[in-house]
Design an enzyme around this catalytic site. Structure first.
Site, PDB file in Angstrom:
ATOM      1  N   GLN A 107       0.823  -1.197   0.000  1.00 35.32           N
ATOM      2  CA  GLN A 107       0.000   0.000   0.000  1.00 35.32           C
ATOM      3  C   GLN A 107       0.861   1.252   0.000  1.00 35.32           C
ATOM      4  O   GLN A 107       0.339   2.359  -0.041  1.00 35.32           O
ATOM      5  CB  GLN A 107      -0.921  -0.023   1.225  1.00 35.32           C
ATOM      6  CG  GLN A 107      -1.856  -1.219   1.248  1.00 35.32           C
ATOM      7  CD  GLN A 107      -2.526  -1.396   2.596  1.00 35.32           C
ATOM      8  OE1 GLN A 107      -3.619  -0.922   2.827  1.00 35.32           O
ATOM      9  NE2 GLN A 107      -1.854  -2.101   3.502  1.00 35.32           N
ATOM     10  N   ASN A 108       2.177   1.074   0.074  1.00 34.19           N
ATOM     11  CA  ASN A 108       3.105   2.199   0.085  1.00 34.19           C
ATOM     12  C   ASN A 108       3.414   2.666  -1.328  1.00 34.19           C
ATOM     13  O   ASN A 108       3.314   1.890  -2.283  1.00 34.19           O
ATOM     14  CB  ASN A 108       4.406   1.800   0.783  1.00 34.19           C
ATOM     15  CG  ASN A 108       4.171   1.347   2.213  1.00 34.19           C
ATOM     16  OD1 ASN A 108       3.181   1.734   2.836  1.00 34.19           O
ATOM     17  ND2 ASN A 108       5.060   0.520   2.733  1.00 34.19           N
ATOM     18  N   HIS A 125      -1.246   1.340  -4.588  1.00 42.47           N
ATOM     19  CA  HIS A 125      -1.653   2.751  -4.601  1.00 42.47           C
ATOM     20  C   HIS A 125      -0.770   3.623  -5.486  1.00 42.47           C
ATOM     21  O   HIS A 125      -0.827   4.850  -5.393  1.00 42.47           O
ATOM     22  CB  HIS A 125      -1.655   3.301  -3.178  1.00 42.47           C
ATOM     23  CG  HIS A 125      -2.689   2.655  -2.302  1.00 42.47           C
ATOM     24  ND1 HIS A 125      -2.631   2.659  -0.926  1.00 42.47           N
ATOM     25  CD2 HIS A 125      -3.826   1.967  -2.622  1.00 42.47           C
ATOM     26  CE1 HIS A 125      -3.677   2.012  -0.436  1.00 42.47           C
ATOM     27  NE2 HIS A 125      -4.401   1.575  -1.451  1.00 42.47           N
ATOM     28  N   CYS A 136      -3.549  13.894 -21.616  1.00 43.03           N
ATOM     29  CA  CYS A 136      -3.032  13.047 -22.694  1.00 43.03           C
ATOM     30  C   CYS A 136      -2.605  11.663 -22.219  1.00 43.03           C
ATOM     31  O   CYS A 136      -2.329  10.782 -23.038  1.00 43.03           O
ATOM     32  CB  CYS A 136      -1.869  13.737 -23.409  1.00 43.03           C
ATOM     33  SG  CYS A 136      -0.341  13.885 -22.437  1.00 43.03           S
ATOM     34  N   CYS A 184       1.623  19.819 -18.136  1.00 48.73           N
ATOM     35  CA  CYS A 184       2.214  18.828 -19.036  1.00 48.73           C
ATOM     36  C   CYS A 184       2.981  19.532 -20.145  1.00 48.73           C
ATOM     37  O   CYS A 184       2.457  20.427 -20.820  1.00 48.73           O
ATOM     38  CB  CYS A 184       1.114  17.941 -19.625  1.00 48.73           C
ATOM     39  SG  CYS A 184       1.717  16.723 -20.827  1.00 48.73           S
ATOM     40  N   CYS A 187       1.122  18.521 -23.712  1.00 44.64           N
ATOM     41  CA  CYS A 187      -0.199  19.002 -24.124  1.00 44.64           C
ATOM     42  C   CYS A 187      -0.725  20.148 -23.280  1.00 44.64           C
ATOM     43  O   CYS A 187      -1.801  20.683 -23.576  1.00 44.64           O
ATOM     44  CB  CYS A 187      -1.206  17.852 -24.125  1.00 44.64           C
ATOM     45  SG  CYS A 187      -1.734  17.350 -22.453  1.00 44.64           S
ATOM     46  N   SER A 225       0.791  -2.765   8.563  1.00 45.10           N
ATOM     47  CA  SER A 225      -0.436  -2.125   8.092  1.00 45.10           C
ATOM     48  C   SER A 225      -1.550  -2.312   9.108  1.00 45.10           C
ATOM     49  O   SER A 225      -1.758  -3.419   9.613  1.00 45.10           O
ATOM     50  CB  SER A 225      -0.882  -2.692   6.746  1.00 45.10           C
ATOM     51  OG  SER A 225      -2.125  -2.129   6.339  1.00 45.10           O
ATOM     52  N   ASN A 250       2.287  -5.879  13.304  1.00 45.43           N
ATOM     53  CA  ASN A 250       1.961  -4.459  13.236  1.00 45.43           C
ATOM     54  C   ASN A 250       1.881  -3.886  14.643  1.00 45.43           C
ATOM     55  O   ASN A 250       1.365  -4.526  15.555  1.00 45.43           O
ATOM     56  CB  ASN A 250       0.608  -4.256  12.535  1.00 45.43           C
ATOM     57  CG  ASN A 250       0.308  -2.787  12.298  1.00 45.43           C
ATOM     58  OD1 ASN A 250       0.983  -2.130  11.514  1.00 45.43           O
ATOM     59  ND2 ASN A 250      -0.688  -2.246  12.987  1.00 45.43           N
ATOM     60  N   ARG A 251       2.374  -2.686  14.802  1.00 48.13           N
ATOM     61  CA  ARG A 251       2.229  -1.993  16.083  1.00 48.13           C
ATOM     62  C   ARG A 251       0.804  -1.469  16.194  1.00 48.13           C
ATOM     63  O   ARG A 251       0.353  -0.703  15.358  1.00 48.13           O
ATOM     64  CB  ARG A 251       3.213  -0.834  16.190  1.00 48.13           C
ATOM     65  CG  ARG A 251       4.676  -1.253  16.271  1.00 48.13           C
ATOM     66  CD  ARG A 251       5.568  -0.090  16.641  1.00 48.13           C
ATOM     67  NE  ARG A 251       6.971  -0.432  16.585  1.00 48.13           N
ATOM     68  CZ  ARG A 251       7.632  -1.073  17.553  1.00 48.13           C
ATOM     69  NH1 ARG A 251       6.991  -1.435  18.665  1.00 48.13           N
ATOM     70  NH2 ARG A 251       8.905  -1.350  17.423  1.00 48.13           N
TER      71      ARG A 251
END
Length: 281
Positions: A107-108, A125, A136, A184, A187, A225, A250-251
């Protein structure tokens, strides 16, 4: 569910992980907690300050908000590009090389799994090192955009050094008035980091790839997570429906503790390093 909240030695914790995960292949789901030892703060850890994530609608709908975002991102980029994988990232890469881990769904957006040597990484992600044009569709490197933003805003990053940086390469700045945003170069369209924001959907092909990774695994390991958002939690639920053992490191609590065969309330790095020893990887 077996939940472990008391302090354990990394070796003892790793042995319990090995017993739960079996001989693999293991699909791994990671979050911000695996990168804290690389100096990147966690969004939802026990000691993390409250944060209000930017939404896609805010980004595309408000030029002032977009200017403020790009100014903060410009500062955060300079910090993020100097970060390096920690022992937890490298441990997962070694376990993959040994054939025990079949891949990582992260997820990082920090790209540290790839930098550590992991080969099958699904960047759920997106990635902080790429930028996409919403008109474009061209994708450019964030390094290229950094050059353009630096030319438009000389010495801006240096003038606001030593600021707090969030996991998405965002920095906390009080004022960004006068910052010039780059469009951009092909474009003239709106540029956006190649990151999934709140209000956006994870691209379907990434979701299907992640489900396939879980389908082909014998067990699932969650590292760092809280599984607060569904985009990561759904893969744990998918594994649980198939009666595959799920182990969580996980903490603090997660939103899938009730699905876990083993929950270790601890940091990732030392336990994952010990896990490589337990598997002889």
């Amino acid at each position: 569910m077996v939940q472990t909240t008391e302090a354990q030695s990394p070796i003892a914790a790793a042995e319990r992980l090995r017993e739960t995960l079996g001989d693999g292949p293991v699909a791994v789901v990671t979050g911000a907690g695996i990168s804290t030892d690389s100096g990147i703060p966690d969004y939802r850890g026990p000691d993390s300050p409250p944060r209000t994530p930017m939404t896609y609608q805010q980004f595309v709908g408000d030029p002032a908000f977009r200017r403020h975002y790009w100014a903060r991102n410009h500062v955060g980029w300079h910090y993020m590009r100097e970060t390096h994988p920690n022992g937890g990232h490298r441990a997962l890469a070694r376990l993959e090389a040994a054939g025990l881990v079949s891949g990582v769904v992260t997820q990082n957006v920090d790209t540290l799994h790839e930098a550590a040597g992991s080969h099958r990484v699904i960047d759920l992600h997106g990635r902080f090192d790429r930028v996409v044009c919403l008109s474009c569709g061209r994708t450019i490197s964030r390094a290229r955009l950094a050059e353009r933003l630096a030319a438009l805003n000389p010495r801006f990053a240096e003038s606001v050094a030593d600021v707090e940086v969030a996991p998405d390469a965002d920095a906390v700045l009080a004022s960004t008035e006068g910052f010039r945003v780059a469009d951009c170069e092909f474009c003239g369209g709106m540029l956006k980091p190649d990151i999934v924001y709140f209000g956006e959907n994870v691209p379907k092909e990434r979701v299907l790839d992640a489900y396939a990774l879980v389908d082909g695994a014998e067990s699932v390991l969650v590292a760092g997570s809280s599984l607060t958002v569904l985009s990561g939690r759904r893969f744990v639920k998918h594994a649980a429906k198939q009666d595959k053992p799920v182990a969580i490191v996980n903490r603090g609590p997660t939103r899938a503790d009730d699905l876990a065969a083993l929950k270790l309330d601890t940091g990732c790095t030392e336990v994952l390093e010990a896990l490589t020893e337990a598997y002889g990887a």
